[in-house]
Design a protein around this motif. Structure first.
Motif, PDB file in Angstrom:
ATOM      1  N   VAL A 293       3.561   8.641   2.212  1.00 12.68           N
ATOM      2  CA  VAL A 293       2.902   7.919   1.125  1.00 12.68           C
ATOM      3  C   VAL A 293       3.321   6.456   1.161  1.00 12.68           C
ATOM      4  O   VAL A 293       4.506   6.135   1.288  1.00 12.68           O
ATOM      5  CB  VAL A 293       3.228   8.550  -0.252  1.00 12.68           C
ATOM      6  CG1 VAL A 293       2.517   7.793  -1.370  1.00 12.68           C
ATOM      7  CG2 VAL A 293       2.831  10.031  -0.265  1.00 12.68           C
ATOM      8  N   PHE A 294       2.317   5.598   1.055  1.00  9.24           N
ATOM      9  CA  PHE A 294       2.511   4.151   1.071  1.00  9.24           C
ATOM     10  C   PHE A 294       1.808   3.560  -0.134  1.00  9.24           C
ATOM     11  O   PHE A 294       1.040   4.223  -0.820  1.00  9.24           O
ATOM     12  CB  PHE A 294       1.908   3.532   2.348  1.00  9.24           C
ATOM     13  CG  PHE A 294       2.530   4.030   3.608  1.00  9.24           C
ATOM     14  CD1 PHE A 294       3.626   3.388   4.148  1.00  9.24           C
ATOM     15  CD2 PHE A 294       2.020   5.148   4.259  1.00  9.24           C
ATOM     16  CE1 PHE A 294       4.211   3.851   5.330  1.00  9.24           C
ATOM     17  CE2 PHE A 294       2.593   5.617   5.430  1.00  9.24           C
ATOM     18  CZ  PHE A 294       3.688   4.968   5.964  1.00  9.24           C
ATOM     19  N   ARG A 295       2.044   2.274  -0.342  1.00  4.39           N
ATOM     20  CA  ARG A 295       1.259   1.488  -1.302  1.00  4.39           C
ATOM     21  C   ARG A 295       0.579   0.393  -0.507  1.00  4.39           C
ATOM     22  O   ARG A 295       1.220  -0.291   0.288  1.00  4.39           O
ATOM     23  CB  ARG A 295       2.158   0.876  -2.363  1.00  4.39           C
ATOM     24  CG  ARG A 295       2.739   1.899  -3.312  1.00  4.39           C
ATOM     25  CD  ARG A 295       3.602   1.211  -4.322  1.00  4.39           C
ATOM     26  NE  ARG A 295       2.747   0.864  -5.444  1.00  4.39           N
ATOM     27  CZ  ARG A 295       3.057   1.088  -6.699  1.00  4.39           C
ATOM     28  NH1 ARG A 295       4.212   1.620  -6.998  1.00  4.39           N
ATOM     29  NH2 ARG A 295       2.237   0.752  -7.665  1.00  4.39           N
ATOM     30  N   VAL A 296      -0.699   0.241  -0.720  1.00  3.35           N
ATOM     31  CA  VAL A 296      -1.435  -0.895  -0.181  1.00  3.35           C
ATOM     32  C   VAL A 296      -1.772  -1.722  -1.408  1.00  3.35           C
ATOM     33  O   VAL A 296      -2.569  -1.300  -2.243  1.00  3.35           O
ATOM     34  CB  VAL A 296      -2.703  -0.482   0.582  1.00  3.35           C
ATOM     35  CG1 VAL A 296      -3.434  -1.720   1.095  1.00  3.35           C
ATOM     36  CG2 VAL A 296      -2.355   0.453   1.747  1.00  3.35           C
ATOM     37  N   GLY A 297      -1.116  -2.868  -1.537  1.00  7.86           N
ATOM     38  CA  GLY A 297      -1.175  -3.581  -2.811  1.00  7.86           C
ATOM     39  C   GLY A 297      -0.494  -2.691  -3.832  1.00  7.86           C
ATOM     40  O   GLY A 297       0.642  -2.273  -3.641  1.00  7.86           O
TER      41      GLY A 297
END
Length: 163
Positions: free
Chosen positions: A54-58
């Motif tokens: 899991v990542f955050r893009v913005g």
């Protein structure tokens, strides 16, 4: 109590059945917290293990499902999903809020529909892949096509690379 009775594992089991699949969650004697641990515990190739990252893009949480023997091309996530912003790993609170699962058992089954998912096309080289099932001691086997359908993911052949 068996890990199969854990609330998160029950959610995965229900998602499998709702998708028309058998309840095939396996409880392992050893941990599946990492891809290496899972492969050793199951007795399968490292590449057949699905890493749910899991990542955050913005500010937007996103998930990449990547083969255990490969690394995610993090910067490619924003391109393939057409999202603006910097890409960074999500912290434990963001992972739980975005997926409903704790790190170490994040499953691609039973995800909220609004979570964008990218699936590593290299997983298709295996007849069976193994994904986390909501608990560090639980996994489920699936075909590549079942994994894509369960996750609602977008298949991409450039999301991963060999380390």
């Amino acid at each position: 109590m068996s890990a199969l009775e854990n609330t998160s594992v029950k959610r995965v089991r229900a998602a499998l059945v709702a998708a028309g699949l058998d309840d095939r969650v396996m409880e392992l004697a050893d941990t599946a917290r990492s891809a290496q641990d899972a492969a050793a515990s199951i007795g399968t190739e490292l590449g057949s293990i699905v890493k749910s990252l899991v990542f955050r893009v913005g500010e937007r949480p996103v998930m990449a499902l990547v083969a255990g023997d490969r690394q995610c091309r993090e910067k490619h996530l924003k391109q393939v999903l057409d999202l603006p912003g910097k890409v960074r790993r999500a912290d434990a609170d963001t992972v739980r809020a975005a997926t409903g699962y704790a790190i170490g058992g994040v499953s691609p089954a039973g995800l909220p529909g609004e979570l964008p998912v990218v699936v590593d096309a290299s997983l298709a080289r295996f007849a069976t892949v193994y994904a986390a099932a909501g608990h560090p001691h639980c996994v489920f086997p699936a075909t590549f096509d079942e994994l894509v359908a369960l996750s609602g993911g977008l298949v991409d052949d450039a999301i991963s690379h060999c380390p």
